[in-house]
Design an enzyme around this catalytic site. Structure first.
Site, PDB file in Angstrom:
ATOM      1  N   HIS A  45       0.832  -1.217   0.000  1.00  0.00           N
ATOM      2  CA  HIS A  45       0.000   0.000   0.000  1.00  0.00           C
ATOM      3  C   HIS A  45       0.854   1.251   0.000  1.00  0.00           C
ATOM      4  CE1 HIS A  45      -3.359  -2.349   1.986  1.00  0.00           C
ATOM      5  NE2 HIS A  45      -3.813  -1.899   0.854  1.00  0.00           N
TER       6      HIS A  45
ATOM      7  N   GLU B 191       4.448 -15.785 -19.115  1.00  0.00           N
ATOM      8  CA  GLU B 191       5.296 -15.523 -17.955  1.00  0.00           C
ATOM      9  C   GLU B 191       5.750 -16.813 -17.281  1.00  0.00           C
ATOM     10  OE1 GLU B 191       3.144 -12.967 -15.258  1.00  0.00           O
ATOM     11  OE2 GLU B 191       1.261 -14.007 -15.580  1.00  0.00           O
TER      12      GLU B 191
ATOM     13  N   ASP C 240       7.659 -12.335 -13.828  1.00  0.00           N
ATOM     14  CA  ASP C 240       7.554 -13.747 -13.476  1.00  0.00           C
ATOM     15  C   ASP C 240       8.406 -14.624 -14.380  1.00  0.00           C
ATOM     16  OD1 ASP C 240       5.881 -14.005 -11.190  1.00  0.00           O
ATOM     17  OD2 ASP C 240       4.217 -13.270 -12.398  1.00  0.00           O
TER      18      ASP C 240
ATOM     19  N   CYS D 180       4.686  -6.551 -20.794  1.00  0.00           N
ATOM     20  CA  CYS D 180       4.185  -5.667 -19.743  1.00  0.00           C
ATOM     21  C   CYS D 180       4.937  -5.836 -18.432  1.00  0.00           C
ATOM     22  CB  CYS D 180       2.686  -5.875 -19.541  1.00  0.00           C
ATOM     23  SG  CYS D 180       2.285  -7.546 -19.042  1.00  0.00           S
TER      24      CYS D 180
HETATM   25  C1  PEP Z   1       4.888  -9.931 -14.861  1.00  0.00           C
HETATM   26  O1  PEP Z   1       4.959 -10.991 -14.236  1.00  0.00           O
HETATM   27  O2  PEP Z   1       5.809  -9.497 -15.578  1.00  0.00           O
HETATM   28  C2  PEP Z   1       3.685  -9.087 -14.773  1.00  0.00           C
HETATM   29  C3  PEP Z   1       3.522  -8.021 -15.510  1.00  0.00           C
HETATM   30  O3  PEP Z   1       2.765  -9.431 -13.851  1.00  0.00           O
HETATM   31  P1  PEP Z   1       2.897  -9.120 -12.288  1.00  0.00           P
HETATM   32  O4  PEP Z   1       4.088  -8.258 -12.058  1.00  0.00           O
HETATM   33  O5  PEP Z   1       1.616  -8.452 -11.922  1.00  0.00           O
HETATM   34  O6  PEP Z   1       3.036 -10.513 -11.726  1.00  0.00           O
HETATM   35 MG    MG Z   2       3.168 -11.858 -13.409  1.00  0.00          MG
END
Ligand code: PEP
Ligand code: MG
Length: 587
Positions: free
Chosen positions: A195, A437, A461, A508
């Site tokens: 948070h 991922e 990930d 992403c």
């Molecule tokens: C990732 O794993 O790169 C991703 C964008 O998802 P998160 O960071 O929310 O696990």
């Molecule tokens: Mg992820």
């Protein structure tokens, strides 16, 4: 004698540099004497307790409303959890029963019960209950303050600009914090997704969390530097360090200003290849920042926040309102909504997710959703309905093979059928994608590509799974290498497999916002980069400064190298040649 300079490294939570004076925010510790009361005082003590509860509740309702108005309903929601603590009849009844039996002052009994609750919760194995400790502590302090008539609201009443240093900052601490006077903060605990980190980004002040020992190393009034971009805190900096950071700060501001001028320019290479540059968001309130930084849409809308700090999962209506509001604001650009990715390091929830030995390898994300089709379908229906109001796309997290993908798509199809039957409007052509991922997904991306409209590579990930490096474990952070040849090979094959099947491939994970990696990713053929809004201008400038041909050559060379360090060295060298002033930032 001046203190010796100390440098601490933590987790960057919100970018920027602040040079200021430390304010050590210690949670108020009240010394409450063990005071005996007479029989005829018991009723008055009960009344005092009930009055304090009502007063605390009124305060919390007010804060909840203020924060919801100022920062959005999701942030206000945190105080919903606090209100639950105040309504906990077990706690209240226990306090009153002990008061009647032991005949000690109500504040003494209350504090004792509170401490016992906290002790019991902290010894439990259940992470969700452990997370509730800070809520209980926070509310408990408020009640106690009202009981003993202390009116202090330290962070809300700061008279001068300070850098707040704390073990942790609870949501109610950050909410009462005066943005004007708190110029940055640093905490002992917390992670990238805590948070505290989210609040810091919303307040747009630099912050570093997870420093472990900052409260022990800093003294009140010490000179301090917070470098929220790199996760560095310098206590009692030397003249030389101070000068360096003053220059960095100015450069940061100048670059920021200059880069923002790119806002309305397209993200296109020197030879005219258009690259999608989108932003990642966590809550709808992040959208203005996306627009201000010149991103073309949203490449990852994390939806976990809806499920935090509440007893029931969010309703279809509630989700529909949020998704359609974002879709409308970003239109005609696209918004990719990622379905619930619960588990791992993310917000342990009320949703019966048990404690797991290996949470990252456990029951999370799509695995959880496929086991709870009720929750999953509600979300998919909300996303589909919202697709009638803008350009929405949906993607599933943690896909590990084609069966999961087919199951998820089957539930999506059920949702479509239901909506058709109900006559509800939605975009029949809404694109559906898979996050890549998990190494097994990357290695079978040729198979997966036939079942979706796009891929989005989740490197946060993908790196931890392919290199077997826990993404939140500081001890092995040195092994967490985005430029590792294994990672690059996986990315390359995902892009190739996607393109061979005629679908586009984006990214992403944080790597998409890592300027050092931009040239290589571009050269490997990545179609879309999605990153935090703040990183957008730099990445755009980088892409606008290179020919695709050059990027391809760099990527080709990178693929021949043997280690991540060699790749990084090459990337930095090329970066320096192409955009000299950006290269300094990359060091
Ligand atoms: C990732 O794993 O790169 C991703 C964008 O998802 P998160 O960071 O929310 O696990
Ligand atoms: Mg992820």
């Amino acid at each position: 004698m001046k203190k010796k300079e100390t440098v601490l490294k933590g987790i960057p939570a919100s970018p920027g540099i602040t040079i200021g004076r430390a304010f050590l925010f210690d949670k108020e510790q009240y010394t409450i004497p063990r005071r005996a009361i007479r029989d005829d005082q018991v009723q008055a003590e009960v009344k005092r307790f009930k009055d304090a509860l009502v007063q605390t509740k009124t305060e919390l309702v007010e804060i909840k409303k203020r924060i919801s108005d100022e920062m959005g309903a999701e942030h206000g929601q945190i105080f919903g959890a606090h209100l639950l603590v105040i309504d906990d009849s077990m706690l209240i009844e226990e306090v009153i029963a002990r008061l009647k039996k032991e005949k000690l002052s109500i504040e003494y009994i209350f504090q004792d019960v509170l401490n016992r609750y906290i002790k019991v919760f902290s010894e439990m194995d259940d992470e969700y209950l452990k997370e509730r400790i800070s809520d209980i502590n926070d509310v408990g302090r408020r009640i106690l303050r009202n009981l003993i008539g202390v009116k202090e609201d330290i962070l809300g009443n700061l008279k001068e600009k300070v850098v707040v240093i704390a073990y942790d900052l609870s949501p109610s601490d950050t909410a009462t914090m005066h943005k004007k006077n708190v110029t940055a903060f640093a905490t002992d605990i917390g992670g990238r997704t805590s948070h505290t980190a989210i609040m810091a980004k919303s307040l747009e002040i630099p912050a570093v969390v997870g420093l472990e020992t900052v409260t022990r190393k800093v003294g009140n009034g010490d000179d301090i530097i917070i470098d929220g971009t790199h996760g560095i805190v310098v206590i009692s900096p030397s003249q030389k360090t101070l000068k360096k950071y003053e220059t960095d700060k100015e450069r940061f501001a100048a670059i920021g200003k200059h880069l923002l001028e790119l806002k309305n320019l397209p993200c296109v290479t020197l030879d005219g290849k258009l690259v999608e540059l989108a932003a990642n968001i966590e809550v709808p309130e992040d959208v203005p920042s996306v627009i201000a930084h010149g991103a073309a849409g949203i490449g990852l809308y994390r939806t976990e926040y809806f499920y935090m700090n509440r007893k029931e999962p969010p309703t279809e209506e509630e989700q529909f309102r949020a998704y359609s509001a974002v879709a409308k604001r970003v239109k005609p650009n696209a918004v990719i909504v990622r379905t619930l990715d619960l588990g791992g390091d993310k917000f342990l929830s009320q949703l019966d997710v048990p404690q797991q030995m290996n949470p990252f390898l456990g029951w999370r994300a799509i695995r959880f959703c496929l086991a709870r089709p009720d929750i999953f379908k509600t979300q998919l229906r909300a996303i589909l309905r919202a697709s009638a109001h803008g350009k929405l796309k949906v993607m599933y997290p943690m896909i590990s093979g084609v069966e999961e993908l087919r199951q998820a798509n089957a539930i999506l199809e059920e949702a479509r059928k239901e909506l058709r039957k109900e006559g509800a409007a939605f975009d029949e052509e809404m694109e559906v994608g898979a996050m890549i991922e998990v190494p097994s997904a990357a290695l079978t991306s040729d198979i997966l590509a036939k079942e979706v409209d796009f891929f989005s590579i989740g490197t946060n990930d993908l790196i931890q799974y392919s290199l077997a490096v826990d993404r939140v474990n500081e001890k092995i952070a040195y092994l967490y290498e985005p430029a590792h040849p294994a990672v690059l090979r996986l990315i390359k094959s995902v892009i190739e497999n996607g393109h061979n099947a005629g679908i586009w491939v984006g990214m992403c994970g944080e790597m998409a916002g890592d300027i050092v990696m931009t040239l290589i990713l571009l050269g490997l053929g990545l179609d879309e980069f999605s990153t935090s809004p703040i990183a957008i201008p730099e990445i755009k400038r980088m892409i606008r400064s290179v020919h695709i041909r050059q990027a391809k050559e760099i990527a080709q060379e990178a693929m021949t190298l043997l280690t991540g360090k060699e790749v990084e060295k090459l990337a930095k060298r090329k970066l320096k040649e192409l955009v000299p002033d950006l290269a300094i930032e990359a060091e």
